[in-house]
Design a protein around this motif. Sequence first.
Motif, mmCIF file in Angstrom:
data_model
loop_
_atom_site.group_PDB
_atom_site.id
_atom_site.type_symbol
_atom_site.label_atom_id
_atom_site.label_comp_id
_atom_site.label_asym_id
_atom_site.label_seq_id
_atom_site.Cartn_x
_atom_site.Cartn_y
_atom_site.Cartn_z
ATOM 1 N N ALA A 73 -38.187 4.900 16.166
ATOM 2 C CA ALA A 73 -37.625 3.798 16.944
ATOM 3 C C ALA A 73 -36.167 3.565 16.540
ATOM 4 O O ALA A 73 -35.882 3.297 15.375
ATOM 5 C CB ALA A 73 -38.437 2.538 16.723
ATOM 6 N N GLY A 74 -35.272 3.712 17.500
ATOM 7 C CA GLY A 74 -33.853 3.488 17.251
ATOM 8 C C GLY A 74 -33.158 4.574 16.461
ATOM 9 O O GLY A 74 -32.031 4.403 16.013
ATOM 10 N N LEU A 75 -33.801 5.734 16.294
ATOM 11 C CA LEU A 75 -33.254 6.826 15.490
ATOM 12 C C LEU A 75 -33.303 8.112 16.303
ATOM 13 O O LEU A 75 -34.355 8.473 16.838
ATOM 14 C CB LEU A 75 -34.094 6.965 14.225
ATOM 15 N N TYR A 76 -32.159 8.793 16.389
ATOM 16 C CA TYR A 76 -32.033 9.987 17.218
ATOM 17 C C TYR A 76 -31.385 11.120 16.447
ATOM 18 O O TYR A 76 -30.526 10.890 15.601
ATOM 19 C CB TYR A 76 -31.186 9.672 18.465
ATOM 20 N N MET A 77 -31.782 12.339 16.792
ATOM 21 C CA MET A 77 -31.237 13.526 16.134
ATOM 22 C C MET A 77 -30.660 14.453 17.196
ATOM 23 O O MET A 77 -31.226 14.611 18.280
ATOM 24 C CB MET A 77 -32.346 14.250 15.386
ATOM 25 N N VAL A 78 -29.539 15.077 16.840
ATOM 26 C CA VAL A 78 -28.975 16.121 17.687
ATOM 27 C C VAL A 78 -29.589 17.432 17.207
ATOM 28 O O VAL A 78 -29.415 17.796 16.035
ATOM 29 C CB VAL A 78 -27.436 16.171 17.570
ATOM 30 N N PRO A 79 -30.354 18.111 18.074
ATOM 31 C CA PRO A 79 -31.006 19.348 17.629
ATOM 32 C C PRO A 79 -29.991 20.393 17.165
ATOM 33 O O PRO A 79 -28.905 20.516 17.722
ATOM 34 C CB PRO A 79 -31.741 19.846 18.872
ATOM 35 N N ARG A 80 -30.371 21.084 16.113
ATOM 36 C CA ARG A 80 -29.553 22.175 15.590
ATOM 37 C C ARG A 80 -30.281 23.461 15.949
ATOM 38 O O ARG A 80 -31.423 23.671 15.568
ATOM 39 C CB ARG A 80 -29.412 22.028 14.072
ATOM 40 N N LYS A 81 -29.627 24.308 16.720
ATOM 41 C CA LYS A 81 -30.252 25.541 17.205
ATOM 42 C C LYS A 81 -30.118 26.650 16.170
ATOM 43 O O LYS A 81 -29.063 26.836 15.574
ATOM 44 C CB LYS A 81 -29.610 26.002 18.523
ATOM 45 N N THR A 82 -31.225 27.350 15.959
ATOM 46 C CA THR A 82 -31.219 28.543 15.123
ATOM 47 C C THR A 82 -31.789 29.683 15.968
ATOM 48 O O THR A 82 -32.257 29.455 17.083
ATOM 49 C CB THR A 82 -32.092 28.360 13.862
ATOM 50 N N ARG A 83 -31.797 30.852 15.427
ATOM 51 C CA ARG A 83 -32.349 31.965 16.209
ATOM 52 C C ARG A 83 -33.861 31.839 16.369
ATOM 53 O O ARG A 83 -34.460 32.525 17.178
ATOM 54 C CB ARG A 83 -31.969 33.301 15.588
ATOM 55 N N PHE A 84 -34.480 30.934 15.611
ATOM 56 C CA PHE A 84 -35.920 30.704 15.707
ATOM 57 C C PHE A 84 -36.255 29.473 16.539
ATOM 58 O O PHE A 84 -37.412 29.073 16.622
ATOM 59 C CB PHE A 84 -36.533 30.553 14.315
ATOM 60 N N GLY A 85 -35.256 28.828 17.099
ATOM 61 C CA GLY A 85 -35.467 27.610 17.884
ATOM 62 C C GLY A 85 -34.760 26.431 17.236
ATOM 63 O O GLY A 85 -33.855 26.599 16.422
ATOM 64 N N SER A 86 -35.186 25.233 17.586
ATOM 65 C CA SER A 86 -34.561 24.030 17.034
ATOM 66 C C SER A 86 -35.025 23.811 15.596
ATOM 67 O O SER A 86 -36.212 23.907 15.296
ATOM 68 C CB SER A 86 -34.944 22.803 17.853
ATOM 69 N N ALA A 87 -34.065 23.528 14.734
ATOM 70 C CA ALA A 87 -34.377 23.251 13.322
ATOM 71 C C ALA A 87 -34.573 21.745 13.153
ATOM 72 O O ALA A 87 -33.871 20.954 13.774
ATOM 73 C CB ALA A 87 -33.238 23.729 12.437
ATOM 74 N N PRO A 88 -35.519 21.352 12.312
ATOM 75 C CA PRO A 88 -35.691 19.913 12.072
ATOM 76 C C PRO A 88 -34.506 19.362 11.281
ATOM 77 O O PRO A 88 -33.790 20.107 10.610
ATOM 78 C CB PRO A 88 -36.976 19.844 11.247
ATOM 79 N N ALA A 89 -34.346 18.072 11.364
ATOM 80 C CA ALA A 89 -33.278 17.420 10.597
ATOM 81 C C ALA A 89 -33.624 17.497 9.116
ATOM 82 O O ALA A 89 -34.797 17.523 8.735
ATOM 83 C CB ALA A 89 -33.142 15.964 11.016
ATOM 84 N N LYS A 90 -32.619 17.540 8.287
ATOM 85 C CA LYS A 90 -32.847 17.528 6.845
ATOM 86 C C LYS A 90 -33.434 16.169 6.474
ATOM 87 O O LYS A 90 -32.971 15.126 6.942
ATOM 88 C CB LYS A 90 -31.542 17.768 6.105
#
Length: 192
Positions: free
Chosen positions: A47-64
């Motif tokens: 809720a109220g928190l958003y991430m900009v996806p980071r693309k890798t060759r395996f797909g979107s990486a989760p946020a650290k």
Amino acid sequence: MSGLAELKRHLRPGQVYRRKDLARWSTAVDRHLRQLLDEGRLEKVSAGLYMVPRKTRFGSAPAKPEKLVASFLGDDRFLMVTPNAFNGLGVGTTQLHNEPVVYNHKRHGRFKLDGRTFDFRMRSSVPKRLSKEVLLVDLLHNLDRLPEDKAAVLPRALDRAKEMDKSKLARAVKDFGSARAERLLAPVLQLA
């Protein structure tokens, strides 16, 4: 430049943002957030928190995890401990745990961020970094929560404490320890 274009200009892959942070760059933040979510430029992680996806060759990486937690708290004064770290102390813990503990000044409880559960615990004092002394004090504080046999782990932990730098261990107990950890380590610290 439109409000949406201005907002897009500030987004960085892999970064986590609070809604109120994004509102600085948008005149219609809720509408723009909906558009960015529909486009896949943003992912809602809580809720109220958003991430900009980071693309890798395996797909979107989760946020650290550190970025998720810092954005969720709106503060970078926290210490994240994965109970797996206890295994490195060599005191007989071998379990794998999926739920990091986040010691902080603002939140208490279990919260799900980006599909991962974090156990937030408020403390008046939070060390800046995790040392083996702080880790041992934390282990003693959480002894009852460990799945291992407490009667087997405790003597090994106290033996391990005897090998540590006494001044660093005393500082960890003073700054971060509980009454229980202080009581258990008192005989060890009096040896100094």
